[in-house]
Write an enzyme that holds these catalytic residues in place. Structure first.
Site, short mmCIF file in Angstrom:
data_model
loop_
_atom_site.label_atom_id
_atom_site.label_comp_id
_atom_site.label_asym_id
_atom_site.label_seq_id
_atom_site.Cartn_x
_atom_site.Cartn_y
_atom_site.Cartn_z
N SER A 1 0.83 -1.21 0.00
CA SER A 1 0.00 0.00 0.00
C SER A 1 0.87 1.26 0.00
CB SER A 1 -0.95 -0.04 1.21
OG SER A 1 -1.94 0.93 1.11
N ASP B 1 -10.24 -3.84 -4.39
CA ASP B 1 -9.43 -2.77 -3.82
C ASP B 1 -9.56 -1.52 -4.68
OD1 ASP B 1 -7.42 -1.12 -2.83
OD2 ASP B 1 -5.83 -2.63 -2.98
N HIS C 1 -8.29 -4.78 -0.05
CA HIS C 1 -7.05 -4.09 0.30
C HIS C 1 -6.61 -4.50 1.71
CE1 HIS C 1 -4.11 -0.86 -0.23
NE2 HIS C 1 -4.27 -0.62 1.06
#
Length: 318
Positions: free
Chosen positions: A159, A256, A286
């Site tokens: 991320s 996501d 996610h």
């Protein structure tokens, strides 16, 4: 279809009344993230040695945690992985990603250097980027004492950590007089464009843990202003060139909001002639890779990342 285990986790969070991250102060959000980890993460596997060190660069001290896979390391240098944790440049630390770093260390047989970079809103862009570059350069400079082969050091993260890893590879490529470049980049559902306007952002921005509101919260905590979003250090997709970057493995999740920007980045690397592999866990959300206690596919994803790292780093010339 959403993975039933991901669905069950999200339902439980609703039932438990876990507040959305964007409704909390950064301090509250950090505490919440830390406390949840014991529920979703597997038990921490034993590694040979763990040591906490400090990277001193540009008048800043950046804590790092170094994981060594086995005692035989004294006989020959091992590949390394500089790992940059996720958490929207706002939450997360060495402990929230301890299990993942241990797992990658053991399964890929690499020395992992996990980086506790400065975060927003206390430290705005480009502090996190600067700390990431400093941590890589520190790892190269201390490779011998860490038992690492400096020619085989990857950089990676999830991320926000994927964002910082991708950006660092660009900055390191362009850094004058640098003798060692990252050997590989591991990008796990990376953010590559600030303030995205992709199909996945609109389709998955509600109801799948990471929401449009939480993305805005994280981005505003990190960036000083909207102009920062145009800087490739914040949005590596916008770099003028992606040529000459390290080979990459990009992993995304189907539900996501960041899915499309991960794919776009893999495509940008491929178009620039950089060897890039891409895979999407179509039924995942996610953040899933750290949730191996409650999601089976998380452990599969960790094993896949480790397998790719091992293939890339152990089979390259010493």
């Amino acid at each position: 279809m959403l993975d039933p285990q991901a669905q069950a986790l999200m339902q439980l969070m609703v039932e438990k009344g876990v507040p959305p991250v964007n409704t909390m102060t950064p301090a509250e959000a950090r505490a919440s993230y830390r406390s949840r980890r014991t529920f979703t993460q597997p038990d921490a596997p034993e590694v040979f040695k763990v040591e906490d060190r400090v990277v001193s660069a540009n008048g800043v001290n950046v804590p790092v945690r170094v994981y060594h896979p086995h005692a035989a390391q004294t006989e020959h240098a091992l590949p390394g992985l500089v790992y940059i944790h996720g958490g929207g440049w706002t939450i997360g630390d060495l402990d929230t990603h301890d299990v993942l770093c241990r797992s990658l260390c053991l399964q890929a047989k690499v020395v992992v250097v996990s980086v506790d970079y400065r975060m927003g809103p206390e430290h705005k862009f480009p502090a996190a980027y600067d700390d990431t570059v400093a941590a890589f350069n520190w790892t190269v400079a201390h490779a011998k004492e860490l038992g690492i082969d400096p020619a085989r050091i990857a950089i990676g993260g999830d991320s926000a950590g994927g964002n910082l890893s991708a950006a660092a590879c660009i900055g390191l490529r362009d850094q004058k007089g640098l003798s060692v470049q990252p050997a590989f980049q591991l990008l796990i559902y990376p953010a590559t464009i600030m303030w995205p306007d992709t199909a996945s952002y609109h389709a998955n921005g509600k109801g799948y843990m990471l929401t449009k509101e939480s993305i805005a919260y994280y981005t505003e905590n990190y960036l000083r202003n909207r102009e920062d979003a145009k800087d490739w250090r914040a949005s590596p997709q916008l770099a003028s060139s992606h040529a000459g970057l390290p080979p990459a493995f990009v992993m995304t999740a189907g539900f996501d909001p960041l899915r499309d920007e991960g794919l776009m980045y893999a495509d940008a690397l491929s178009q620039a002639g950089v060897p890039a592999q891409y895979i999407c866990f179509e039924r995942q959300i996610h953040g899933f890779i750290t949730m191996g206690r409650v999601m089976q596919e998380a452990n599969t994803a960790v094993a896949l990342c480790a397998q790719v790292l091992q293939a890339q780093l152990h089979n390259s010339p010493r």
